[in-house]
Design a protein around this motif. Structure first.
Motif, PDB file in Angstrom:
ATOM      1  N   THR A 119       1.251   4.470  -2.791  1.00  0.00           N
ATOM      2  CA  THR A 119       0.879   5.880  -2.462  1.00  0.00           C
ATOM      3  C   THR A 119       2.060   6.669  -2.653  1.00  0.00           C
ATOM      4  O   THR A 119       1.688   7.588  -3.232  1.00  0.00           O
ATOM      5  CB  THR A 119       0.421   6.171  -0.967  1.00  0.00           C
ATOM      6  OG1 THR A 119      -0.752   5.083  -0.576  1.00  0.00           O
ATOM      7  CG2 THR A 119       0.198   7.288  -0.532  1.00  0.00           C
ATOM      8  N   ALA A 177      -2.375  12.130  -0.298  1.00  0.00           N
ATOM      9  CA  ALA A 177      -1.867  11.117  -1.173  1.00  0.00           C
ATOM     10  C   ALA A 177      -2.571   9.845  -0.853  1.00  0.00           C
ATOM     11  O   ALA A 177      -2.765   8.985  -1.847  1.00  0.00           O
ATOM     12  CB  ALA A 177      -0.464  11.241  -0.695  1.00  0.00           C
ATOM     13  N   LEU A 178      -2.803   9.612   0.182  1.00  0.00           N
ATOM     14  CA  LEU A 178      -3.580   8.427   0.668  1.00  0.00           C
ATOM     15  C   LEU A 178      -5.073   8.261  -0.002  1.00  0.00           C
ATOM     16  O   LEU A 178      -5.368   7.311  -0.350  1.00  0.00           O
ATOM     17  CB  LEU A 178      -3.858   8.383   2.330  1.00  0.00           C
ATOM     18  CG  LEU A 178      -2.484   7.916   2.804  1.00  0.00           C
ATOM     19  CD1 LEU A 178      -2.370   8.457   4.486  1.00  0.00           C
ATOM     20  CD2 LEU A 178      -2.038   6.463   2.744  1.00  0.00           C
ATOM     21  N   SER A 226      -9.036   5.150   2.955  1.00  0.00           N
ATOM     22  CA  SER A 226      -7.836   4.186   2.406  1.00  0.00           C
ATOM     23  C   SER A 226      -7.111   3.310   3.471  1.00  0.00           C
ATOM     24  O   SER A 226      -6.600   2.264   3.347  1.00  0.00           O
ATOM     25  CB  SER A 226      -6.705   5.042   1.836  1.00  0.00           C
ATOM     26  OG  SER A 226      -7.059   6.043   0.905  1.00  0.00           O
ATOM     27  N   ILE A 277       5.285   8.497   4.256  1.00  0.00           N
ATOM     28  CA  ILE A 277       4.703   9.550   3.377  1.00  0.00           C
ATOM     29  C   ILE A 277       5.507  10.724   3.454  1.00  0.00           C
ATOM     30  O   ILE A 277       5.900  11.528   2.845  1.00  0.00           O
ATOM     31  CB  ILE A 277       3.465   9.080   3.034  1.00  0.00           C
ATOM     32  CG1 ILE A 277       3.205   7.885   2.644  1.00  0.00           C
ATOM     33  CG2 ILE A 277       2.925  10.353   1.980  1.00  0.00           C
ATOM     34  CD1 ILE A 277       1.641   7.566   2.749  1.00  0.00           C
ATOM     35  N   SER A 321      -4.441   7.922  -3.738  1.00  0.00           N
ATOM     36  CA  SER A 321      -3.792   6.598  -4.501  1.00  0.00           C
ATOM     37  C   SER A 321      -4.877   5.330  -4.183  1.00  0.00           C
ATOM     38  O   SER A 321      -4.758   4.538  -4.959  1.00  0.00           O
ATOM     39  CB  SER A 321      -2.654   6.425  -3.579  1.00  0.00           C
ATOM     40  OG  SER A 321      -2.807   6.146  -2.297  1.00  0.00           O
ATOM     41  N   THR A 378       0.772  -1.234   0.075  1.00  0.00           N
ATOM     42  CA  THR A 378      -0.034  -0.050  -0.001  1.00  0.00           C
ATOM     43  C   THR A 378       0.906   1.217   0.080  1.00  0.00           C
ATOM     44  O   THR A 378       0.565   2.262  -0.816  1.00  0.00           O
ATOM     45  CB  THR A 378      -1.029   0.197   1.251  1.00  0.00           C
ATOM     46  OG1 THR A 378      -0.034  -0.154   2.379  1.00  0.00           O
ATOM     47  CG2 THR A 378      -1.922  -1.188   1.214  1.00  0.00           C
ATOM     48  N   THR A 379       1.980   1.551   0.864  1.00  0.00           N
ATOM     49  CA  THR A 379       2.829   2.275   0.789  1.00  0.00           C
ATOM     50  C   THR A 379       3.426   2.550  -0.748  1.00  0.00           C
ATOM     51  O   THR A 379       3.652   3.861  -0.901  1.00  0.00           O
ATOM     52  CB  THR A 379       3.675   2.357   1.948  1.00  0.00           C
ATOM     53  OG1 THR A 379       2.849   2.177   3.106  1.00  0.00           O
ATOM     54  CG2 THR A 379       4.356   3.507   2.244  1.00  0.00           C
TER      55      THR A 379
END
Length: 394
Positions: free
Chosen positions: A242, A274-275, A336, A354, A278, A238-239
């Motif tokens: 993102t 961003a989260l 998210s 992030i 994405s 996930t990261t």
């Protein structure tokens, strides 16, 4: 467009770009809780498109179960093997018991001690990307979540690249056989690691979880192994998506890049956007255990319900101008990380990574340019970029 001409949410190739957002918008406006039975699925399910409906599903742990799987396309036998033994496919009381143990390494206190290491990893990755620009920035960015989560788990440095590759394969491969095989390899890796640590006690991460189990009511070795796979996926996949989506938006939106590089944008606020933007976890599946109503739909016991996070995160009833990326967006209540009991364990760690990335860009980069056509992986579950031809300039 009429109800009879509803777009196909499961058309081949739909998620190989971003056109699915238009499909989501149609369903939100015309059929927000729709019955679907696409080819390849053994049975139909309800699609939930609006934010508030999705939140209600996620928070309803009484009438909604996770034990029948949490994604479309998963074989029943694979789910049955880990149900109530793996956090993401568990219900209370097993979910409560496991989360109480597993959340400890990701507490604010613990991660505060890891902050300096995260900053170092991010700085090293960005410095390498600036010094040695390649055709695909994603191959460098993916080191950030992999190196951080592997370090936190105390895994041997020589294994990190293999772990990152296998985790991606286990969750993203279009082949069920490859996904199952990769998951099996990961499970065996951690089975061996847990068994060896019982003998040596050298891995502090595993030993810490085991020590918390000594009073009873904790995790078995099998539960540890299954959940380590989930931790890897949450900390890696996930990261990575993102970070890639954020970088692409900064390359495509000079105004947003200017806010970040000038220091005008608050990294914590920009992280939430961003989260939201994405959506690395595109959908979540639940199974109804009782009759209930979602919107205008009457859901029967045993029926599956799929919440589309990518749609909920762009619901105009909740987000102003939702199709615009805005690093200054406040009050960002994105989904998210989910909602309710299954809120992501690694949310603090993802935000830490992030935020660090945004700060490092601010301090070391003067421009970000797109040098080719970005490509997406085509998945409707862990969706995101798999090619990012972007260059960071010092």
């Amino acid at each position: 467009m009429t109800r009879q001409s509803a777009p196909d949410l499961f058309a081949p190739g739909l998620f190989e770009g971003t056109g699915f957002y238009e499909v989501f918008a149609w369903y939100r406006a015309n059929d927000p809780v729709s019955w679907q039975h696409p080819a390849g699925e053994p049975e139909g399910f309800w699609n939930v498109m609006r934010y508030h409906d999705a939140v209600a599903v996620h928070r309803d742990s009484t009438r909604m179960s996770s034990t029948k799987g949490m994604r479309l396309g998963t074989a029943d036998r694979a789910v049955d093997a880990v149900a109530n033994k793996m956090l993401i496919v568990a219900d209370p009381p097993d979910h409560t018991r496991m989360k109480r143990v597993l959340i400890q390494p990701f507490s604010h206190e613990v991660l505060s001690r890891a902050e300096a290491y995260v900053e170092k990893v991010v700085a090293d990755v960005v410095a390498t990307a600036v010094r040695e620009p390649g055709p695909d920035l994603l191959r460098q960015l993916e080191r950030i979540p992999t190196d951080v989560i592997c370090a936190i788990m105390g895994l041997p440095r020589s294994d990190w690249e293999w772990i990152g590759r296998k985790t991606t394969e286990a969750f993203e491969s279009p082949s069920e056989v490859r996904r199952v095989t990769a998951n099996g390899e990961i499970f065996k890796y951690f089975s061996d690691l847990v068994r060896e640590n019982r003998r040596t006690g050298e891995n502090e991460f595993i030993s810490g979880l085991t020590a918390r189990n000594s009073g009873g009511g904790g995790l078995t070795d099998q539960e540890l192994v299954f959940n380590f796979s989930g931790i890897l996926a949450g900390g890696n996949e996930t990261t990575r998506f993102t970070l890639a989506a954020l970088t692409l938006q900064l390359a495509e939106r000079p105004d947003q890049l200017g806010h970040v590089l000038s220091g005008e944008a608050d990294p914590a606020v920009a992280t939430e956007e961003a989260l939201r933007w994405s959506v690395p976890g595109m959908h979540v599946l639940r199974t109804a255990t009782e009759a209930l109503r979602i919107g205008d739909a009457e859901v029967r016991p045993g029926q599956r319900v799929v919440t589309w996070i990518g749609s909920a995160n762009r619901d105009p009833e909740v987000f102003d101008d939702p199709d615009t990326f805005d690093v200054d967006r406040t009050g960002n209540r994105h989904l998210s990380f989910g909602a309710g009991r299954h809120m992501c364990l690694g949310s603090r760690l993802a935000r830490l990574e992030i935020g660090a990335y945004l700060r490092v860009l601010r301090d070391t980069v003067r421009s970000v340019t797109l040098e080719g056509e970005p490509r997406y992986n085509g998945s409707n579950f862990t969706w995101g970029l798999n090619e990012l031809p972007v260059v960071l300039h010092p």
